[in-house]
Motif scaffolding. Structure first.
Motif, PDB file in Angstrom:
ATOM      1  N   GLY A   1       5.155 -12.875   6.991  1.00  0.00           N
ATOM      2  CA  GLY A   1       5.665 -13.756   8.208  1.00  0.00           C
ATOM      3  C   GLY A   1       4.358 -14.919   8.188  1.00  0.00           C
ATOM      4  N   GLY A   2       4.298 -15.300   9.400  1.00  0.00           N
ATOM      5  CA  GLY A   2       3.243 -16.585   9.367  1.00  0.00           C
ATOM      6  C   GLY A   2       1.411 -15.815   8.907  1.00  0.00           C
ATOM      7  N   ALA A   3       1.412 -14.904   9.648  1.00  0.00           N
ATOM      8  CA  ALA A   3       0.150 -13.935   9.116  1.00  0.00           C
ATOM      9  C   ALA A   3      -0.516 -14.032   7.829  1.00  0.00           C
ATOM     10  CB  ALA A   3      -0.026 -12.353  10.307  1.00  0.00           C
ATOM     11  N   ALA A   4       0.901 -13.109   7.568  1.00  0.00           N
ATOM     12  CA  ALA A   4       0.697 -12.907   5.173  1.00  0.00           C
ATOM     13  C   ALA A   4       1.137 -14.142   4.303  1.00  0.00           C
ATOM     14  CB  ALA A   4       2.274 -12.056   5.196  1.00  0.00           C
ATOM     15  N   ARG A   5       1.328 -14.979   5.102  1.00  0.00           N
ATOM     16  CA  ARG A   5       1.307 -16.955   4.478  1.00  0.00           C
ATOM     17  C   ARG A   5       0.063 -17.175   4.964  1.00  0.00           C
ATOM     18  NH1 ARG A   5       5.827 -19.194   2.922  1.00  0.00           N
ATOM     19  NH2 ARG A   5       4.586 -21.133   2.391  1.00  0.00           N
ATOM     20  N   ALA A   6      -0.565 -17.095   5.937  1.00  0.00           N
ATOM     21  CA  ALA A   6      -1.987 -17.757   6.265  1.00  0.00           C
ATOM     22  C   ALA A   6      -3.170 -16.542   5.147  1.00  0.00           C
ATOM     23  CB  ALA A   6      -2.561 -17.513   6.953  1.00  0.00           C
ATOM     24  N   ILE A   7      -2.616 -15.173   5.091  1.00  0.00           N
ATOM     25  CA  ILE A   7      -3.310 -14.965   4.697  1.00  0.00           C
ATOM     26  C   ILE A   7      -3.785 -14.881   2.755  1.00  0.00           C
ATOM     27  CG2 ILE A   7      -3.974 -11.916   4.272  1.00  0.00           C
ATOM     28  CD1 ILE A   7      -4.415 -11.342   7.346  1.00  0.00           C
ATOM     29  N   SER A   8      -2.737 -14.517   2.723  1.00  0.00           N
ATOM     30  CA  SER A   8      -2.253 -14.666   1.086  1.00  0.00           C
ATOM     31  C   SER A   8      -2.853 -15.783   0.443  1.00  0.00           C
ATOM     32  CB  SER A   8      -0.715 -14.197   0.882  1.00  0.00           C
ATOM     33  OG  SER A   8       0.774 -15.432   1.431  1.00  0.00           O
ATOM     34  N   MET A   9      -2.605 -17.160   1.029  1.00  0.00           N
ATOM     35  CA  MET A   9      -2.647 -17.980   0.505  1.00  0.00           C
ATOM     36  C   MET A   9      -4.295 -17.905   0.190  1.00  0.00           C
ATOM     37  SD  MET A   9      -0.642 -20.089  -0.685  1.00  0.00           S
ATOM     38  CE  MET A   9       1.501 -20.171  -0.208  1.00  0.00           C
ATOM     39  N   THR A  10      -4.930 -17.866   2.113  1.00  0.00           N
ATOM     40  CA  THR A  10      -6.217 -17.861   1.255  1.00  0.00           C
ATOM     41  C   THR A  10      -7.002 -16.954   0.302  1.00  0.00           C
ATOM     42  OG1 THR A  10      -6.366 -18.321   3.697  1.00  0.00           O
ATOM     43  CG2 THR A  10      -8.399 -17.714   3.219  1.00  0.00           C
ATOM     44  N   LEU A  11      -6.234 -15.800   0.424  1.00  0.00           N
ATOM     45  CA  LEU A  11      -6.514 -15.029  -0.629  1.00  0.00           C
ATOM     46  C   LEU A  11      -6.330 -15.822  -2.119  1.00  0.00           C
ATOM     47  CD1 LEU A  11      -5.926 -11.667   0.547  1.00  0.00           C
ATOM     48  CD2 LEU A  11      -7.731 -12.666   1.173  1.00  0.00           C
ATOM     49  N   ALA A  12      -5.093 -16.232  -2.348  1.00  0.00           N
ATOM     50  CA  ALA A  12      -5.565 -16.411  -3.863  1.00  0.00           C
ATOM     51  C   ALA A  12      -6.321 -17.982  -3.682  1.00  0.00           C
ATOM     52  CB  ALA A  12      -3.453 -17.321  -3.917  1.00  0.00           C
ATOM     53  N   MET A  13      -6.516 -18.685  -2.353  1.00  0.00           N
ATOM     54  CA  MET A  13      -7.319 -19.949  -3.202  1.00  0.00           C
ATOM     55  C   MET A  13      -8.937 -19.278  -3.849  1.00  0.00           C
ATOM     56  SD  MET A  13      -8.098 -22.728  -0.305  1.00  0.00           S
ATOM     57  CE  MET A  13      -8.507 -24.375  -0.382  1.00  0.00           C
ATOM     58  N   ASN A  14      -9.005 -18.439  -3.015  1.00  0.00           N
ATOM     59  CA  ASN A  14     -10.041 -17.497  -3.118  1.00  0.00           C
ATOM     60  C   ASN A  14     -10.352 -16.673  -4.437  1.00  0.00           C
ATOM     61  OD1 ASN A  14     -12.684 -18.014  -0.698  1.00  0.00           O
ATOM     62  ND2 ASN A  14     -10.636 -18.580   0.129  1.00  0.00           N
ATOM     63  N   MET A  15      -9.697 -16.972  -5.281  1.00  0.00           N
ATOM     64  CA  MET A  15      -9.575 -15.935  -6.311  1.00  0.00           C
ATOM     65  C   MET A  15      -9.193 -14.780  -6.620  1.00  0.00           C
ATOM     66  SD  MET A  15     -10.035 -18.642  -7.957  1.00  0.00           S
ATOM     67  CE  MET A  15     -11.079 -18.777 -10.248  1.00  0.00           C
ATOM     68  N   ALA A  16      -8.678 -13.884  -5.632  1.00  0.00           N
ATOM     69  CA  ALA A  16      -7.547 -12.694  -5.878  1.00  0.00           C
ATOM     70  C   ALA A  16      -7.623 -12.661  -7.224  1.00  0.00           C
ATOM     71  CB  ALA A  16      -6.660 -12.740  -5.004  1.00  0.00           C
ATOM     72  N   ASN A  17      -7.124 -11.963  -7.951  1.00  0.00           N
ATOM     73  CA  ASN A  17      -6.636 -11.458  -9.107  1.00  0.00           C
ATOM     74  C   ASN A  17      -5.526 -11.225  -8.955  1.00  0.00           C
ATOM     75  OD1 ASN A  17      -6.883 -11.074 -12.085  1.00  0.00           O
ATOM     76  ND2 ASN A  17      -6.240  -8.753 -11.644  1.00  0.00           N
ATOM     77  N   ARG A  18      -4.611 -10.560  -8.072  1.00  0.00           N
ATOM     78  CA  ARG A  18      -3.080 -10.242  -7.761  1.00  0.00           C
ATOM     79  C   ARG A  18      -2.966  -9.828  -6.685  1.00  0.00           C
ATOM     80  NH1 ARG A  18      -0.700 -11.445 -11.226  1.00  0.00           N
ATOM     81  NH2 ARG A  18      -1.182 -10.146 -12.729  1.00  0.00           N
TER      82      ARG A  18
END
Ligand code: ATR
Length: 286
Positions: free
Chosen positions: A135-152
């Motif tokens: 949902g909304g919280a997952a979108r905000a968190i996952s995009m931020t993690l991807a932007m900050n170089m999470a591997n997977r």
């Protein structure tokens, strides 16, 4: 008593209905601590009035505003500019008004990231992360993690199509970082084994009398840092089970406070008094 005069700059909170939000208490405590002539005010705005209200704000003494349910997506159509991260999240929770122009941001994921750094001393750079919910919280968190170089990013949701759709959005923006995981224990187990951080972004855990733990506790392992976006109660069943295994754990309270810290800094350009905000939040919940 605090001063309110013709020089007072306002920060709004637009939503409907607003209920008991922590933001006015937290932000006003921060303004007072910094001796700033700013006032944070909740304003209930119905959907049909949102455009008119947003367009009027630069004409009054508003320096910016927060946006909450149900306007986080709709508000984007009334802004002059949207920051890149907010654009990829597809929702705005903070708006800065500068020289009559409105710029939208999303500080929810940044709040989570700061919380992880401050509280668990963890960076996401190079990490494999398992996310429950889409949902909304997952979108905000996952995009931020991807932007900050999470591997997977392993994304698992009750409604699989929503996980797939989020994965597609993440990967089109940040490369092949995300994978959708079906709600099948074998698949979940494999992904969780490979992960160092697990985040529950669903609301499961908010009502301890009726809510169960959002995943089978047998899937947890001691090397995981386990995070919940639920902040009330502070210790959900998920965090209790994780603690029993010796995992590092983090509640959603930090995310709530640090999204506010980031918003304060966007509006004022001044470092937020985060301890004061924490004290105000603790008092609100106790
Ligand atoms: P938010 O903005 O807080 O993220 P949301 O956008 O309504 O709220 O998303 C809620 C998320 O929690 C969704 O991923 C939802 O799963 P579905 O997409 O299948 O609806 C998940 N969720 C809510 N209640 C749930 C429950 N009882 N069990 C499992 N997942 C749940």
């Amino acid at each position: 008593m605090r001063r309110v005069d013709s020089k007072t700059k306002y920060i709004g909170l637009l939503g409907y209905p607003l209920g008991h939000s922590i933001s006015p208490i937290m932000q006003n405590a921060a303004f007072e601590n910094k001796n700033m002539n700013n006032l944070y005010i909740p304003i209930e705005v119905r959907k049909e009035d949102l455009g008119q209200v947003v367009r009027a704000m630069p004409k009054m003494n508003f320096r910016g505003f927060n946006v909450t349910i149900p306007h986080k997506i709709e508000v984007m159509s009334y802004l002059d500019e949207i920051d890149d991260l907010a654009k990829s999240i597809g929702a705005v929770n903070t708006v800065l008004i500068k020289d009559g122009r409105l710029k939208g941001y999303n500080t929810d994921g940044i709040g989570f990231l700061r919380s992880l750094g401050y509280e668990l001393k963890l960076s996401v750079d190079g990490k494999n992360i398992f996310i429950l919910g889409s949902g909304g919280a997952a979108r905000a968190i996952s995009m931020t993690l991807a932007m900050n170089m999470a591997n997977r990013l392993y994304i698992c949701n009750r409604t699989y199509e929503k996980a797939e759709s989020l994965v597609k959005d993440i990967n089109s923006k940040y490369g092949n970082v995300a994978v959708a995981i079906p709600l099948v224990e074998e698949k979940m187990e494999e992904a969780i084994k490979d992960a160092e951080i697990l985040i529950n972004t669903t609301s499961v855990g908010t009502y301890p009398d009726v809510d169960d733990i959002p995943i089978n506790k047998a899937l947890l392992h001691s090397k995981l840092a386990v995070c919940d976006v639920v902040y009330n109660p502070r210790k959900t069943k998920l965090l209790q089970e994780a603690e029993k295994l010796g995992c590092k754990t983090m509640s959603g309270l930090g995310m709530l406070i640090y999204q506010g810290e980031e918003a304060f800094e966007i509006w004022t350009g001044v470092k937020a008094p985060v301890e004061t905000m924490f004290e105000a939040a603790e008092a609100f919940f106790n």
